[in-house]
Design an enzyme around this catalytic site. Structure first.
Site, PDB file in Angstrom:
ATOM      1  N   GLY A   1     -12.378   3.343  11.182  1.00 56.39           N
ATOM      2  CA  GLY A   1     -12.772   4.318  10.165  1.00 56.39           C
ATOM      3  C   GLY A   1     -14.218   4.133   9.739  1.00 56.39           C
ATOM      4  O   GLY A   1     -14.733   3.013   9.684  1.00 56.39           O
TER       5      GLY A   1
ATOM      6  N   LYS B   1     -15.310   4.691   6.756  1.00 54.93           N
ATOM      7  CA  LYS B   1     -15.421   4.172   5.377  1.00 54.93           C
ATOM      8  C   LYS B   1     -15.908   2.732   5.406  1.00 54.93           C
ATOM      9  O   LYS B   1     -16.760   2.339   4.623  1.00 54.93           O
ATOM     10  CB  LYS B   1     -14.079   4.238   4.651  1.00 54.93           C
ATOM     11  CG  LYS B   1     -14.143   3.602   3.261  1.00 54.93           C
ATOM     12  CD  LYS B   1     -12.838   3.683   2.544  1.00 54.93           C
ATOM     13  CE  LYS B   1     -11.864   2.637   3.001  1.00 54.93           C
ATOM     14  NZ  LYS B   1     -12.178   1.253   2.549  1.00 54.93           N
TER      15      LYS B   1
ATOM     16  N   HIS C   1      -5.299   5.747   8.203  1.00 58.04           N
ATOM     17  CA  HIS C   1      -4.849   5.122   9.458  1.00 58.04           C
ATOM     18  C   HIS C   1      -4.193   6.168  10.364  1.00 58.04           C
ATOM     19  O   HIS C   1      -4.389   6.169  11.575  1.00 58.04           O
ATOM     20  CB  HIS C   1      -3.789   4.048   9.176  1.00 58.04           C
ATOM     21  CG  HIS C   1      -4.285   2.878   8.397  1.00 58.04           C
ATOM     22  ND1 HIS C   1      -3.876   2.620   7.112  1.00 58.04           N
ATOM     23  CD2 HIS C   1      -5.140   1.876   8.737  1.00 58.04           C
ATOM     24  CE1 HIS C   1      -4.452   1.506   6.688  1.00 58.04           C
ATOM     25  NE2 HIS C   1      -5.233   1.043   7.643  1.00 58.04           N
TER      26      HIS C   1
ATOM     27  N   SER D   1      -5.974   0.862   1.505  1.00 56.79           N
ATOM     28  CA  SER D   1      -4.752   0.152   1.101  1.00 56.79           C
ATOM     29  C   SER D   1      -4.912  -0.440  -0.300  1.00 56.79           C
ATOM     30  O   SER D   1      -3.941  -0.668  -0.999  1.00 56.79           O
ATOM     31  CB  SER D   1      -4.446  -0.966   2.089  1.00 56.79           C
ATOM     32  OG  SER D   1      -4.449  -0.440   3.395  1.00 56.79           O
ATOM     33  N   ARG D   2      -6.150  -0.700  -0.697  1.00 60.03           N
ATOM     34  CA  ARG D   2      -6.391  -1.286  -2.018  1.00 60.03           C
ATOM     35  C   ARG D   2      -6.120  -0.305  -3.157  1.00 60.03           C
ATOM     36  O   ARG D   2      -5.943  -0.724  -4.302  1.00 60.03           O
ATOM     37  CB  ARG D   2      -7.845  -1.744  -2.143  1.00 60.03           C
ATOM     38  CG  ARG D   2      -8.130  -2.978  -1.344  1.00 60.03           C
ATOM     39  CD  ARG D   2      -9.606  -3.244  -1.272  1.00 60.03           C
ATOM     40  NE  ARG D   2      -9.862  -4.380  -0.429  1.00 60.03           N
ATOM     41  CZ  ARG D   2     -10.031  -5.625  -0.869  1.00 60.03           C
ATOM     42  NH1 ARG D   2     -10.010  -5.876  -2.147  1.00 60.03           N
ATOM     43  NH2 ARG D   2     -10.226  -6.604  -0.023  1.00 60.03           N
TER      44      ARG D   2
END
Ligand code: PAF
Length: 288
Positions: free
Chosen positions: A152, A154, A42, A191-192
Protein backbone atom coordinates in the site's frame (compact mmCIF):
# COMPACT_ATOMS: atom_id res chain seq x y z
CA UNK A 1 -1.33 -28.04 5.25
CA UNK A 2 -5.13 -27.61 5.26
CA UNK A 3 -7.63 -26.86 2.49
CA UNK A 4 -11.19 -26.17 3.59
CA UNK A 5 -13.33 -27.95 0.94
CA UNK A 6 -11.96 -25.65 -1.72
CA UNK A 7 -13.56 -22.61 -0.16
CA UNK A 8 -10.84 -21.10 2.00
CA UNK A 9 -7.27 -20.76 0.75
CA UNK A 10 -4.84 -23.57 1.37
CA UNK A 11 -3.12 -22.69 4.64
CA UNK A 12 0.61 -23.38 4.83
CA UNK A 13 2.23 -23.00 8.25
CA UNK A 14 5.81 -24.06 7.59
CA UNK A 15 8.36 -23.40 4.86
CA UNK A 16 7.94 -27.01 3.65
CA UNK A 17 4.15 -26.71 3.55
CA UNK A 18 4.45 -23.50 1.57
CA UNK A 19 6.80 -25.14 -0.92
CA UNK A 20 4.36 -28.06 -1.33
CA UNK A 21 1.38 -25.71 -1.72
CA UNK A 22 3.15 -23.81 -4.49
CA UNK A 23 4.22 -26.85 -6.52
CA UNK A 24 2.40 -26.90 -9.86
CA UNK A 25 0.53 -23.61 -9.32
CA UNK A 26 0.21 -21.63 -12.55
CA UNK A 27 2.10 -18.36 -13.07
CA UNK A 28 2.25 -15.49 -12.83
CA UNK A 29 2.19 -15.54 -9.03
CA UNK A 30 1.07 -12.48 -7.08
CA UNK A 31 1.98 -12.00 -3.42
CA UNK A 32 0.47 -9.80 -0.71
CA UNK A 33 2.37 -9.76 2.59
CA UNK A 34 0.26 -8.74 5.60
CA UNK A 35 0.25 -8.83 9.37
CA UNK A 36 -3.42 -9.89 9.39
CA UNK A 37 -6.29 -7.85 10.89
CA UNK A 38 -7.35 -7.43 7.28
CA UNK A 39 -9.35 -4.37 6.30
CA UNK A 40 -10.57 -3.02 2.97
CA UNK A 41 -7.10 -1.64 2.22
CA UNK A 42 -5.65 -5.16 2.31
CA UNK A 43 -8.61 -6.47 0.33
CA UNK A 44 -7.87 -3.95 -2.42
CA UNK A 45 -4.30 -5.35 -2.63
CA UNK A 46 -5.60 -8.93 -2.74
CA UNK A 47 -8.13 -8.09 -5.46
CA UNK A 48 -5.50 -6.33 -7.54
CA UNK A 49 -3.25 -9.38 -7.16
CA UNK A 50 -6.20 -11.60 -8.14
CA UNK A 51 -6.86 -9.50 -11.27
CA UNK A 52 -3.24 -9.56 -12.42
CA UNK A 53 -2.05 -13.09 -11.59
CA UNK A 54 -2.99 -16.73 -12.06
CA UNK A 55 -2.06 -17.65 -8.48
CA UNK A 56 -2.45 -15.41 -5.42
CA UNK A 57 -0.43 -16.00 -2.27
CA UNK A 58 -0.70 -13.96 0.89
CA UNK A 59 1.15 -14.09 4.19
CA UNK A 60 -0.30 -13.38 7.61
CA UNK A 61 2.53 -12.87 10.08
CA UNK A 62 2.82 -10.34 12.88
CA UNK A 63 6.54 -9.77 12.54
CA UNK A 64 8.06 -9.22 15.99
CA UNK A 65 11.29 -7.72 14.67
CA UNK A 66 9.57 -4.60 13.32
CA UNK A 67 8.05 -3.66 16.69
CA UNK A 68 10.31 -1.61 18.97
CA UNK A 69 7.73 -1.71 21.71
CA UNK A 70 6.58 -5.01 23.26
CA UNK A 71 3.24 -3.46 24.30
CA UNK A 72 2.55 -2.44 20.70
CA UNK A 73 3.33 -6.00 19.53
CA UNK A 74 1.11 -7.54 22.21
CA UNK A 75 -1.74 -5.14 21.35
CA UNK A 76 -1.61 -5.93 17.63
CA UNK A 77 -5.05 -7.29 16.64
CA UNK A 78 -5.21 -10.96 15.60
CA UNK A 79 -8.24 -12.78 14.13
CA UNK A 80 -7.14 -15.56 11.81
CA UNK A 81 -10.62 -16.97 11.13
CA UNK A 82 -11.93 -13.57 9.99
CA UNK A 83 -8.76 -12.98 7.93
CA UNK A 84 -9.15 -16.32 6.13
CA UNK A 85 -12.79 -15.49 5.36
CA UNK A 86 -11.72 -12.20 3.79
CA UNK A 87 -8.90 -13.96 1.94
CA UNK A 88 -11.38 -16.50 0.56
CA UNK A 89 -13.74 -13.73 -0.59
CA UNK A 90 -10.84 -12.01 -2.35
CA UNK A 91 -9.88 -15.22 -4.15
CA UNK A 92 -6.58 -16.02 -2.39
CA UNK A 93 -5.18 -19.44 -3.31
CA UNK A 94 -2.52 -19.93 -0.65
CA UNK A 95 -2.22 -18.29 2.78
CA UNK A 96 1.18 -18.60 4.44
CA UNK A 97 0.56 -18.34 8.18
CA UNK A 98 3.90 -19.13 9.80
CA UNK A 99 4.92 -18.96 13.43
CA UNK A 100 8.09 -17.09 14.43
CA UNK A 101 10.25 -20.23 14.16
CA UNK A 102 9.14 -20.81 10.55
CA UNK A 103 10.21 -17.32 9.53
CA UNK A 104 13.31 -17.06 11.71
CA UNK A 105 14.53 -20.66 12.14
CA UNK A 106 16.58 -21.36 15.24
CA UNK A 107 19.96 -19.69 14.87
CA UNK A 108 18.96 -17.25 12.14
CA UNK A 109 21.02 -14.09 12.58
CA UNK A 110 21.00 -12.22 9.26
CA UNK A 111 19.37 -8.82 9.16
CA UNK A 112 19.11 -6.19 6.45
CA UNK A 113 20.02 -2.55 7.03
CA UNK A 114 18.48 -0.50 4.22
CA UNK A 115 20.77 2.45 5.07
CA UNK A 116 19.98 6.15 5.48
CA UNK A 117 16.45 5.93 4.03
CA UNK A 118 15.52 3.75 7.01
CA UNK A 119 16.63 6.31 9.59
CA UNK A 120 14.49 9.31 8.62
CA UNK A 121 10.75 9.92 9.15
CA UNK A 122 9.24 6.74 10.66
CA UNK A 123 12.73 5.33 11.09
CA UNK A 124 13.80 8.29 13.23
CA UNK A 125 11.00 7.63 15.72
CA UNK A 126 11.09 3.84 15.41
CA UNK A 127 14.75 2.76 15.38
CA UNK A 128 15.20 -0.70 13.91
CA UNK A 129 11.67 -0.82 12.50
CA UNK A 130 12.70 -0.82 8.85
CA UNK A 131 15.48 -3.29 9.37
CA UNK A 132 12.78 -5.63 10.71
CA UNK A 133 10.50 -4.87 7.76
CA UNK A 134 13.27 -5.25 5.17
CA UNK A 135 14.46 -8.53 6.66
CA UNK A 136 11.04 -10.14 6.83
CA UNK A 137 10.07 -8.92 3.35
CA UNK A 138 13.31 -10.37 1.93
CA UNK A 139 12.61 -13.72 3.63
CA UNK A 140 9.01 -13.79 2.41
CA UNK A 141 9.95 -12.84 -1.17
CA UNK A 142 12.59 -15.57 -1.09
CA UNK A 143 10.08 -18.17 0.08
CA UNK A 144 7.17 -17.17 -2.17
CA UNK A 145 9.22 -16.18 -5.24
CA UNK A 146 6.42 -14.02 -6.67
CA UNK A 147 6.29 -12.38 -10.08
CA UNK A 148 4.63 -9.37 -8.43
CA UNK A 149 4.28 -8.24 -4.80
CA UNK A 150 1.71 -5.66 -3.70
CA UNK A 151 2.18 -2.95 -1.05
CA UNK A 152 0.00 0.00 0.00
CA UNK A 153 1.06 3.57 -0.72
CA UNK A 154 -0.06 4.73 2.76
CA UNK A 155 3.12 3.16 4.14
CA UNK A 156 5.08 5.29 1.73
CA UNK A 157 8.49 4.91 3.34
CA UNK A 158 8.05 1.15 3.60
CA UNK A 159 7.26 1.05 -0.12
CA UNK A 160 10.38 3.09 -0.97
CA UNK A 161 12.53 0.80 1.18
CA UNK A 162 11.05 -2.40 -0.23
CA UNK A 163 11.68 -1.18 -3.77
CA UNK A 164 15.24 -0.33 -2.78
CA UNK A 165 16.08 -3.71 -1.20
CA UNK A 166 14.50 -5.60 -4.09
CA UNK A 167 16.68 -3.65 -6.49
CA UNK A 168 19.85 -3.71 -4.41
CA UNK A 169 19.67 -7.39 -3.46
CA UNK A 170 18.11 -8.61 -6.75
CA UNK A 171 15.16 -10.13 -4.85
CA UNK A 172 12.39 -11.72 -6.89
CA UNK A 173 9.25 -9.83 -7.86
CA UNK A 174 8.11 -6.56 -9.36
CA UNK A 175 6.95 -4.30 -6.51
CA UNK A 176 3.51 -2.84 -7.19
CA UNK A 177 2.39 0.19 -5.14
CA UNK A 178 -1.40 0.44 -4.64
CA UNK A 179 -3.47 3.54 -3.77
CA UNK A 180 -4.48 4.17 -0.16
CA UNK A 181 -8.03 3.13 0.66
CA UNK A 182 -9.84 5.66 2.85
CA UNK A 183 -12.91 5.75 5.07
CA UNK A 184 -15.65 8.06 3.73
CA UNK A 185 -14.32 10.88 5.96
CA UNK A 186 -10.79 10.52 4.58
CA UNK A 187 -9.11 8.51 7.37
CA UNK A 188 -6.64 6.10 5.75
CA UNK A 189 -7.54 2.49 6.51
CA UNK A 190 -5.17 0.91 9.01
CA UNK A 191 -5.31 -1.95 11.48
CA UNK A 192 -4.46 0.63 14.15
CA UNK A 193 -7.75 2.52 13.60
CA UNK A 194 -9.55 -0.13 15.66
CA UNK A 195 -7.58 1.11 18.68
CA UNK A 196 -8.89 4.68 18.41
CA UNK A 197 -11.27 5.63 21.22
CA UNK A 198 -14.62 6.93 19.91
CA UNK A 199 -13.67 10.44 21.05
CA UNK A 200 -10.49 10.30 18.94
CA UNK A 201 -11.99 8.80 15.79
CA UNK A 202 -13.10 12.15 14.29
CA UNK A 203 -9.82 13.80 15.31
CA UNK A 204 -7.90 11.08 13.42
CA UNK A 205 -8.99 12.60 10.10
CA UNK A 206 -6.51 15.39 10.89
CA UNK A 207 -3.76 13.59 8.98
CA UNK A 208 -5.77 13.51 5.78
CA UNK A 209 -6.91 17.10 6.31
CA UNK A 210 -3.27 18.15 6.66
CA UNK A 211 -2.35 16.40 3.40
CA UNK A 212 -5.28 18.06 1.62
CA UNK A 213 -4.21 21.49 2.91
CA UNK A 214 -0.69 21.04 1.52
CA UNK A 215 -1.99 19.57 -1.73
CA UNK A 216 -4.42 22.45 -2.22
CA UNK A 217 -1.71 24.99 -1.47
CA UNK A 218 0.55 23.32 -4.02
CA UNK A 219 -2.36 23.22 -6.49
CA UNK A 220 -2.81 26.96 -6.09
CA UNK A 221 0.80 27.56 -7.11
CA UNK A 222 2.85 27.47 -3.87
CA UNK A 223 5.87 25.30 -4.49
CA UNK A 224 8.03 26.29 -1.48
CA UNK A 225 8.66 23.12 0.52
CA UNK A 226 8.66 25.03 3.83
CA UNK A 227 5.25 26.54 3.10
CA UNK A 228 3.82 23.08 2.36
CA UNK A 229 5.28 21.68 5.59
CA UNK A 230 3.91 24.66 7.53
CA UNK A 231 0.43 24.10 6.05
CA UNK A 232 0.42 20.50 7.33
CA UNK A 233 1.75 21.51 10.75
CA UNK A 234 -0.89 24.23 11.14
CA UNK A 235 -3.74 21.78 10.52
CA UNK A 236 -2.40 19.31 13.09
CA UNK A 237 -1.69 22.08 15.62
CA UNK A 238 -5.35 23.11 15.44
CA UNK A 239 -6.49 19.61 16.47
CA UNK A 240 -6.30 19.41 20.27
CA UNK A 241 -6.40 15.60 20.39
CA UNK A 242 -3.43 15.14 18.03
CA UNK A 243 0.30 15.52 18.63
CA UNK A 244 2.46 15.81 15.53
CA UNK A 245 5.64 13.73 15.20
CA UNK A 246 6.73 14.94 11.77
CA UNK A 247 5.34 16.64 8.67
CA UNK A 248 7.57 15.97 5.70
CA UNK A 249 7.88 17.20 2.13
CA UNK A 250 10.49 14.98 0.52
CA UNK A 251 11.90 13.54 -2.64
CA UNK A 252 9.73 10.44 -3.29
CA UNK A 253 12.69 8.21 -4.11
CA UNK A 254 15.48 9.15 -1.74
CA UNK A 255 13.29 10.65 1.02
CA UNK A 256 15.53 13.69 1.39
CA UNK A 257 13.65 16.72 2.74
CA UNK A 258 12.90 19.18 -0.06
CA UNK A 259 14.21 22.75 0.33
CA UNK A 260 13.09 25.81 -1.59
CA UNK A 261 10.75 25.93 -4.59
CA UNK A 262 9.98 22.52 -6.11
CA UNK A 263 9.18 21.44 -9.66
CA UNK A 264 9.05 17.63 -9.58
CA UNK A 265 6.92 15.15 -7.65
CA UNK A 266 6.93 15.43 -3.84
CA UNK A 267 6.06 12.94 -1.15
CA UNK A 268 3.96 14.56 1.58
CA UNK A 269 3.92 12.43 4.71
CA UNK A 270 3.18 12.84 8.37
CA UNK A 271 2.84 10.95 11.61
CA UNK A 272 0.82 11.97 14.64
CA UNK A 273 -0.28 10.54 17.94
CA UNK A 274 -4.04 10.65 18.31
CA UNK A 275 -5.21 9.55 21.76
CA UNK A 276 -2.17 7.28 22.20
CA UNK A 277 -2.42 5.69 18.73
CA UNK A 278 0.36 6.45 16.28
CA UNK A 279 -1.08 7.14 12.82
CA UNK A 280 0.65 7.85 9.53
CA UNK A 281 -0.54 9.04 6.14
CA UNK A 282 1.09 10.08 2.88
CA UNK A 283 0.39 11.32 -0.61
CA UNK A 284 2.54 12.06 -3.64
CA UNK A 285 1.79 15.34 -5.39
CA UNK A 286 3.11 16.98 -8.53
CA UNK A 287 3.39 13.81 -10.58
CA UNK A 288 3.54 14.61 -14.29
O1 PAF B 1 2.84 -3.47 5.97
C1 PAF B 1 2.83 -4.49 6.69
O2 PAF B 1 1.76 -5.02 7.04
C2 PAF B 1 4.15 -5.09 7.15
O3 PAF B 1 5.09 -4.12 7.40
C3 PAF B 1 4.69 -6.17 6.19
C4 PAF B 1 5.02 -5.58 4.83
C5 PAF B 1 3.66 -7.28 6.02
C6 PAF B 1 5.98 -6.77 6.77
O4 PAF B 1 5.75 -7.36 8.01
Amino acid sequence: MTADAGTRPVVARTRAELRDALVGTPGPRGFVPTMGALHDGHVSLLRRARDENATVVMSIFVNPTQFEDATDLAAYPRDLAADLDRARDAGVDVAFVPDVEAVYPHGSSTTIDPGAIARVLEGASRPGHFSGVATVVAILLGLVAPHRAYFGEKDAQQLVIVRRIVRDLALPGEIVGCPTVREPDGLAMSSRNARLAPADRAAATVLHRALLAARDLHGSGTTEADALRAAMRAVVAAEARARLDYASVADPEILEEAQGPQVGPLLLSLAADVGGVRLIDAETIGRP
